[in-house]
Design an enzyme around this catalytic site. Structure first.
Site, PDB file in Angstrom:
ATOM      1  N   HIS A  93     133.561  23.290 132.230  1.00  0.00           N
ATOM      2  CA  HIS A  93     133.942  22.073 132.099  1.00  0.00           C
ATOM      3  C   HIS A  93     132.998  21.340 131.303  1.00  0.00           C
ATOM      4  O   HIS A  93     133.398  19.848 131.011  1.00  0.00           O
ATOM      5  CB  HIS A  93     134.068  21.717 133.516  1.00  0.00           C
ATOM      6  CG  HIS A  93     134.727  22.117 134.647  1.00  0.00           C
ATOM      7  ND1 HIS A  93     134.303  23.394 135.257  1.00  0.00           N
ATOM      8  CD2 HIS A  93     136.113  22.306 134.558  1.00  0.00           C
ATOM      9  CE1 HIS A  93     135.175  23.485 135.751  1.00  0.00           C
ATOM     10  NE2 HIS A  93     136.333  23.365 135.756  1.00  0.00           N
ATOM     11  N   CYS A 140     127.753  23.205 132.878  1.00  0.00           N
ATOM     12  CA  CYS A 140     128.536  24.423 133.268  1.00  0.00           C
ATOM     13  C   CYS A 140     129.284  24.415 131.800  1.00  0.00           C
ATOM     14  O   CYS A 140     130.102  23.625 131.338  1.00  0.00           O
ATOM     15  CB  CYS A 140     129.468  24.072 134.493  1.00  0.00           C
ATOM     16  SG  CYS A 140     130.773  23.334 134.137  1.00  0.00           S
ATOM     17  N   GLN A 152     125.508  29.295 136.373  1.00  0.00           N
ATOM     18  CA  GLN A 152     124.293  29.489 137.125  1.00  0.00           C
ATOM     19  C   GLN A 152     123.633  30.916 137.304  1.00  0.00           C
ATOM     20  O   GLN A 152     122.243  31.025 137.096  1.00  0.00           O
ATOM     21  CB  GLN A 152     124.450  28.813 138.529  1.00  0.00           C
ATOM     22  CG  GLN A 152     123.145  28.564 139.267  1.00  0.00           C
ATOM     23  CD  GLN A 152     123.279  27.773 140.542  1.00  0.00           C
ATOM     24  OE1 GLN A 152     124.209  27.094 140.694  1.00  0.00           O
ATOM     25  NE2 GLN A 152     122.459  28.415 141.557  1.00  0.00           N
ATOM     26  N   CYS A 207     131.239  19.517 138.434  1.00  0.00           N
ATOM     27  CA  CYS A 207     132.604  19.967 138.343  1.00  0.00           C
ATOM     28  C   CYS A 207     133.115  20.193 140.025  1.00  0.00           C
ATOM     29  O   CYS A 207     134.551  20.325 140.001  1.00  0.00           O
ATOM     30  CB  CYS A 207     133.018  21.071 137.610  1.00  0.00           C
ATOM     31  SG  CYS A 207     132.118  22.340 137.940  1.00  0.00           S
TER      32      CYS A 207
HETATM   33 ZN    ZN Z   1     132.303  23.949 135.771  1.00  0.00          ZN
END
Ligand code: ZN
Length: 209
Positions: free
Chosen positions: A103, A100, A141, A171
């Protein structure tokens, strides 16, 4: 400005060896950045267990973002075939692992990719390679799902493409309880899949079984 170094993709490594050889040199500049992070965390990068960690982390992150170094053409070249078939093709349960972008933590799950051919089909393993091409980057995503759909459209010019991705995000999972079982589903529909509810219904039926 990008200072990205030549990587696994560029050197033809698809499945990477992420161990550290005894005298291996990978990317000294990257490794010194990782060493700084370890110091910032209050660690001692010289202790035995961490001595080769900067090299391993540099290698792992480079591999996990190797999608930046690949092009769709390289992935699908010589794998698109003329074929009269116009029936729906569904490749289910393609495992993927991504990071992601908020993070830099993993999110991972399964992708289902369907298309309605118009004169061309693609080698089935290449569908998974297209997923990896975009998953091995810093992602969200939703964008990943759309990029896979657009790449299938570009490569095959089919009647339609559908991509459904279901993923768990570290996350989310690593913070607090009660979030470990949450998953996120995204979809991207193109062409017939967007326009025709019956085609979408047929797809969902095939994925469910
Ligand atoms: Zn994340």
């Amino acid at each position: 400005m990008s200072t990205r170094k030549p990587t696994f993709a560029a050197s033809g490594h698809y499945a990477a060896n992420l161990d550290a050889g005894p005298d291996e040199v990978f990317d000294p500049e990257f490794e010194s950045l990782v060493r700084k992070i370890l110091l910032r965390l209050g660690e001692n990068p010289q202790r035995e267990g961490l001595q080769r960690t900067p090299l391993r982390v540099a290698k792992a992150l480079t591999f996990l973002t190797s999608g930046y170094d690949q092009k769709l053409d390289d992935v699908v070249s010589e794998a698109i075939f003329d074929e009269k078939c116009e029936e729906m093709v569904v490749v289910k349960d393609i495992e993927f692992y991504s990071l992601c972008e908020h993070h830099v933590l993993p999110f991972f799950g399964k992708a289902h990719v369907a298309y309605l051919p118009k004169g061309h089909v693609i080698g089935l393993s290449k569908v998974a390679r297209i997923v990896d091409l975009f998953a091995r980057r810093l992602q969200v995503q939703e964008r990943l799902t759309n990029q896979v759909a657009d790449a299938m459209m570009e490569a095959l010019a089919p009647h339609g493409v559908a991509v459904i991705m279901e993923a768990s995000h570290f996350c989310m999972m690593m913070r607090g309880v009660q979030k470990q079982n949450s998953s996120t589903v995204t979809s991207a529909m193109r062409g017939t899949f967007r326009e025709n509810a019956r085609t979408r219904g047929e797809l969902l039926e095939l994925i469910r079984n």
